[in-house]
Design a protein around this motif. Structure first.
Motif, PDB file in Angstrom:
ATOM      1  N   ASN A   1       0.812  -1.260   0.093  1.00 52.11           N
ATOM      2  CA  ASN A   1      -0.149   0.042  -0.099  1.00 52.11           C
ATOM      3  C   ASN A   1       0.855   1.278  -0.126  1.00 52.11           C
ATOM      4  O   ASN A   1       1.749   1.552   0.817  1.00 52.11           O
TER       5      ASN A   1
ATOM      6  N   THR B   1      -9.736  -4.854   0.762  1.00 49.69           N
ATOM      7  CA  THR B   1     -10.171  -4.630  -0.772  1.00 49.69           C
ATOM      8  C   THR B   1      -9.690  -5.389  -1.932  1.00 49.69           C
ATOM      9  O   THR B   1     -10.515  -5.834  -2.771  1.00 49.69           O
ATOM     10  N   HIS B   2      -8.200  -5.609  -1.948  1.00 46.40           N
ATOM     11  CA  HIS B   2      -7.877  -6.334  -2.850  1.00 46.40           C
ATOM     12  C   HIS B   2      -7.406  -7.716  -2.405  1.00 46.40           C
ATOM     13  O   HIS B   2      -6.674  -8.506  -3.349  1.00 46.40           O
ATOM     14  N   CYS B   3      -7.538  -8.216  -1.199  1.00 47.12           N
ATOM     15  CA  CYS B   3      -7.302  -9.241  -0.910  1.00 47.12           C
ATOM     16  C   CYS B   3      -7.948 -10.422  -1.533  1.00 47.12           C
ATOM     17  O   CYS B   3      -9.479 -10.359  -1.428  1.00 47.12           O
ATOM     18  N   GLU B   4      -7.276 -11.491  -2.116  1.00 42.89           N
ATOM     19  CA  GLU B   4      -8.237 -12.851  -2.370  1.00 42.89           C
ATOM     20  C   GLU B   4      -7.936 -14.049  -1.543  1.00 42.89           C
ATOM     21  O   GLU B   4      -8.363 -14.981  -2.066  1.00 42.89           O
TER      22      GLU B   4
ATOM     23  N   GLU C   1      -8.055   3.997  -0.942  1.00 40.34           N
ATOM     24  CA  GLU C   1      -9.176   4.075  -1.484  1.00 40.34           C
ATOM     25  C   GLU C   1      -9.953   5.486  -0.812  1.00 40.34           C
ATOM     26  O   GLU C   1     -10.713   6.201  -1.252  1.00 40.34           O
TER      27      GLU C   1
ATOM     28  N   TRP D   1      -1.148  -0.931  -4.348  1.00 38.83           N
ATOM     29  CA  TRP D   1      -2.494  -0.301  -4.305  1.00 38.83           C
ATOM     30  C   TRP D   1      -2.479   1.051  -3.488  1.00 38.83           C
ATOM     31  O   TRP D   1      -2.044   1.152  -2.448  1.00 38.83           O
TER      32      TRP D   1
ATOM     33  N   THR E   1      -7.653  -0.679   2.310  1.00 38.77           N
ATOM     34  CA  THR E   1      -7.214  -1.095   0.724  1.00 38.77           C
ATOM     35  C   THR E   1      -6.411  -2.243   0.473  1.00 38.77           C
ATOM     36  O   THR E   1      -6.907  -2.958  -0.496  1.00 38.77           O
TER      37      THR E   1
END
Length: 198
Positions: free
Chosen positions: A52, A87-90, A71, A68, A84
């Protein structure tokens, strides 16, 4: 918990005001950017990595991990960085560490994961010291990715403090003996001092 299914997030989104508004993560420490030292220590402990950052994006991208930006705008602090990341963690879990702690424990993720599972907690936080010297390190935390809506609401309501956010959650505090492993390098003097220390 399978640590290869945990995403690691390096928080490098701050202004670095105590270091003269420089990008702390990119300051050279023992011949490499400080955030790269952090990445090298965290990388073997997790399956995926991301960073980040809110400035100097290209140099961070050069580390080989996705980068990233917040946000939430206006440098809203480490919780905005955590948001943030989530939000992008899979993966089901994410661990965060700051970009200015190049000595972080090599068993950080394993021990936080064990603490979280043992207490059936929402997140696990590193703690050092005892009694009056007891010190939580909330930016060194392992969180369930499912906490994203809870954190989003807290930030939308103006919340910025880590400890106030997780006060309403089930928290596992994991004690580490080595306080030096959590040392933050906040000033240029500290950067030079600890770079010279074996």
């Amino acid at each position: 918990m399978d640590t290869s299914q945990i995403t690691g997030l390096i928080l490098a989104g701050g202004r670095g005001t105590r270091m003269g508004t420089v990008d702390k993560g990119l300051q050279l420490f023992r011949d490499a950017p400080m955030a790269l030292h952090v990445l090298m220590r965290l990388s073997p402990q997790v399956g995926y990595l991301m960073i980040n950052a809110n400035q100097n994006i290209a140099p961070y991208e050069g580390f080989g991990a996705p980068v990233w930006q917040d946000e939430f705008q206006d440098f809203a602090g480490p919780l905005a960085g955590l948001h943030t990341g989530l939000t992008h963690c899979e993966t089901d879990y994410m661990v965060s560490v700051p970009c200015d702690s190049p000595f972080l424990p090599k068993d950080l993720v394993q021990r936080l994961a064990a603490g979280l599972e043992e207490k059936h907690a929402d997140l696990a936080v590193a703690v050092t010291g005892e009694g009056e010297t007891r010190q939580p390190h909330p930016v060194f935390c392992l969180v369930k990715a499912s906490l994203l809506p809870h954190l989003t609401l807290y930030l939308q309501e103006g919340g910025r403090k880590f400890d106030k956010w997780y006060a309403s959650l089930e928290v596992a505090e994991v004690h580490f003996d080595d306080e030096d492993a959590f040392r933050n390098i906040n000033t240029l003097d500290e950067l030079h001092k600890f770079a010279a220390t074996p």
